[in-house]
Design a protein around this motif. Structure first.
Motif, mmCIF file in Angstrom:
data_model
loop_
_atom_site.group_PDB
_atom_site.id
_atom_site.type_symbol
_atom_site.label_atom_id
_atom_site.label_comp_id
_atom_site.label_asym_id
_atom_site.label_seq_id
_atom_site.Cartn_x
_atom_site.Cartn_y
_atom_site.Cartn_z
ATOM 1 N N MET A 1 36.423 25.791 39.663
ATOM 2 C CA MET A 1 35.988 26.981 38.964
ATOM 3 C C MET A 1 37.139 27.496 38.096
ATOM 4 N N GLU A 2 36.812 27.753 36.851
ATOM 5 C CA GLU A 2 37.819 28.233 35.907
ATOM 6 C C GLU A 2 38.060 29.720 36.119
ATOM 7 N N LYS A 3 39.334 30.108 35.974
ATOM 8 C CA LYS A 3 39.688 31.515 36.117
ATOM 9 C C LYS A 3 39.947 32.130 34.758
ATOM 10 N N PHE A 4 39.716 33.434 34.683
ATOM 11 C CA PHE A 4 40.083 34.188 33.499
ATOM 12 C C PHE A 4 41.541 34.608 33.633
ATOM 13 N N ASN A 5 42.238 34.767 32.527
ATOM 14 C CA ASN A 5 43.665 35.103 32.557
ATOM 15 C C ASN A 5 43.971 36.365 33.354
ATOM 16 N N PHE A 6 43.138 37.385 33.222
ATOM 17 C CA PHE A 6 43.422 38.645 33.914
ATOM 18 C C PHE A 6 43.395 38.494 35.431
ATOM 19 N N GLU A 7 42.685 37.488 35.929
ATOM 20 C CA GLU A 7 42.611 37.289 37.381
ATOM 21 C C GLU A 7 43.952 36.876 37.975
ATOM 22 N N GLU A 8 44.855 36.405 37.132
ATOM 23 C CA GLU A 8 46.190 36.010 37.591
ATOM 24 C C GLU A 8 47.134 37.206 37.717
ATOM 25 N N LEU A 9 46.787 38.322 37.099
ATOM 26 C CA LEU A 9 47.658 39.496 37.123
ATOM 27 C C LEU A 9 47.723 40.093 38.523
ATOM 28 N N LYS A 10 48.939 40.312 39.010
ATOM 29 C CA LYS A 10 49.121 40.899 40.341
ATOM 30 C C LYS A 10 48.525 42.307 40.419
ATOM 31 N N VAL A 11 48.616 43.032 39.320
ATOM 32 C CA VAL A 11 48.077 44.388 39.297
ATOM 33 C C VAL A 11 46.548 44.357 39.435
ATOM 34 N N TYR A 12 45.924 43.370 38.876
ATOM 35 C CA TYR A 12 44.470 43.219 39.019
ATOM 36 C C TYR A 12 44.132 42.877 40.476
ATOM 37 N N GLN A 13 44.856 41.935 41.056
ATOM 38 C CA GLN A 13 44.618 41.543 42.445
ATOM 39 C C GLN A 13 44.828 42.724 43.392
ATOM 40 N N LYS A 14 45.855 43.526 43.125
ATOM 41 C CA LYS A 14 46.135 44.712 43.945
ATOM 42 C C LYS A 14 44.994 45.722 43.809
ATOM 43 N N SER A 15 44.450 45.846 42.604
ATOM 44 C CA SER A 15 43.345 46.788 42.402
ATOM 45 C C SER A 15 42.102 46.356 43.184
ATOM 46 N N LEU A 16 41.877 45.054 43.291
ATOM 47 C CA LEU A 16 40.741 44.565 44.084
ATOM 48 C C LEU A 16 40.930 44.881 45.567
ATOM 49 N N MET A 17 42.163 44.783 46.036
ATOM 50 C CA MET A 17 42.438 45.119 47.440
ATOM 51 C C MET A 17 42.166 46.606 47.692
ATOM 52 N N LEU A 18 42.508 47.435 46.706
ATOM 53 C CA LEU A 18 42.224 48.869 46.839
ATOM 54 C C LEU A 18 40.713 49.101 46.919
ATOM 55 N N ILE A 19 39.960 48.436 46.068
ATOM 56 C CA ILE A 19 38.494 48.578 46.088
ATOM 57 C C ILE A 19 37.952 48.206 47.469
ATOM 58 N N ASP A 20 38.430 47.092 48.021
ATOM 59 C CA ASP A 20 37.983 46.676 49.358
ATOM 60 C C ASP A 20 38.228 47.778 50.382
ATOM 61 N N GLU A 21 39.410 48.371 50.327
ATOM 62 C CA GLU A 21 39.768 49.417 51.287
ATOM 63 C C GLU A 21 38.926 50.679 51.070
ATOM 64 N N VAL A 22 38.689 51.038 49.819
ATOM 65 C CA VAL A 22 37.860 52.219 49.525
ATOM 66 C C VAL A 22 36.445 52.017 50.074
ATOM 67 N N TYR A 23 35.864 50.848 49.817
ATOM 68 C CA TYR A 23 34.514 50.593 50.332
ATOM 69 C C TYR A 23 34.497 50.615 51.861
ATOM 70 N N LYS A 24 35.500 50.032 52.473
ATOM 71 C CA LYS A 24 35.571 49.994 53.934
ATOM 72 C C LYS A 24 35.631 51.414 54.502
ATOM 73 N N GLN A 25 36.487 52.246 53.920
ATOM 74 C CA GLN A 25 36.653 53.613 54.430
ATOM 75 C C GLN A 25 35.440 54.493 54.130
ATOM 76 N N THR A 26 34.888 54.366 52.928
ATOM 77 C CA THR A 26 33.787 55.268 52.553
ATOM 78 C C THR A 26 32.481 54.952 53.280
ATOM 79 N N ARG A 27 32.386 53.783 53.893
ATOM 80 C CA ARG A 27 31.204 53.467 54.706
ATOM 81 C C ARG A 27 31.055 54.458 55.860
ATOM 82 N N HIS A 28 32.190 55.073 56.242
ATOM 83 C CA HIS A 28 32.196 55.991 57.391
ATOM 84 C C HIS A 28 32.145 57.458 56.969
ATOM 85 N N PHE A 29 32.083 57.714 55.668
ATOM 86 C CA PHE A 29 31.976 59.096 55.196
ATOM 87 C C PHE A 29 30.591 59.630 55.580
#
Length: 118
Positions: free
Chosen positions: A1-29
């Protein structure tokens, strides 16, 4: 599978980890927050990754503009996590983890913006 250039950016990867954590936490709101804080927090977190991806590959000035929008969304997440703590929707250790991740993400975005200014 081909990747887009932005997917290599560490800042993008870190932002995805934040999204995962937000969804995990907000499930309990509380359910009555589904159209309030839960929705706002999720949209703000998603906006970070979306703006990084949308701006990547553009001209440097255009990418900086998208990064500024992403940085504004980081600030929005800071307010969301503060509200969540004050309303006792999240625990202190989760709050601290969010704050540290948001501070790191803010620094990463700011550094990338400075790099693009060169």
């Amino acid at each position: 599978m081909e990747k887009f250039n932005f997917e290599e950016l560490k800042v993008y990867q870190k932002s995805l980890m934040l999204i995962d954590e937000v969804y995990k936490q907000t499930r309990h709101f509380p359910k009555e927050e589904i159209y309030g804080l839960t929705s706002q927090f999720r949209r703000a977190a998603s906006s970070i990754a979306l703006n990084i991806s949308e701006g990547a590959g553009s001209t440097n000035p255009e990418f900086r503009r998208y990064l500024q929008i992403a940085l504004n969304s980081v600030k929005e997440c800071v307010v969301c996590v503060e509200i969540a703590k004050r309303q006792s929707f999240i625990k202190k250790d989760d709050y601290d983890k969010f704050r540290n991740n948001l501070a790191e993400l803010s620094k990463m975005i700011t550094s990338l913006m400075k790099y693009l200014n060169k």
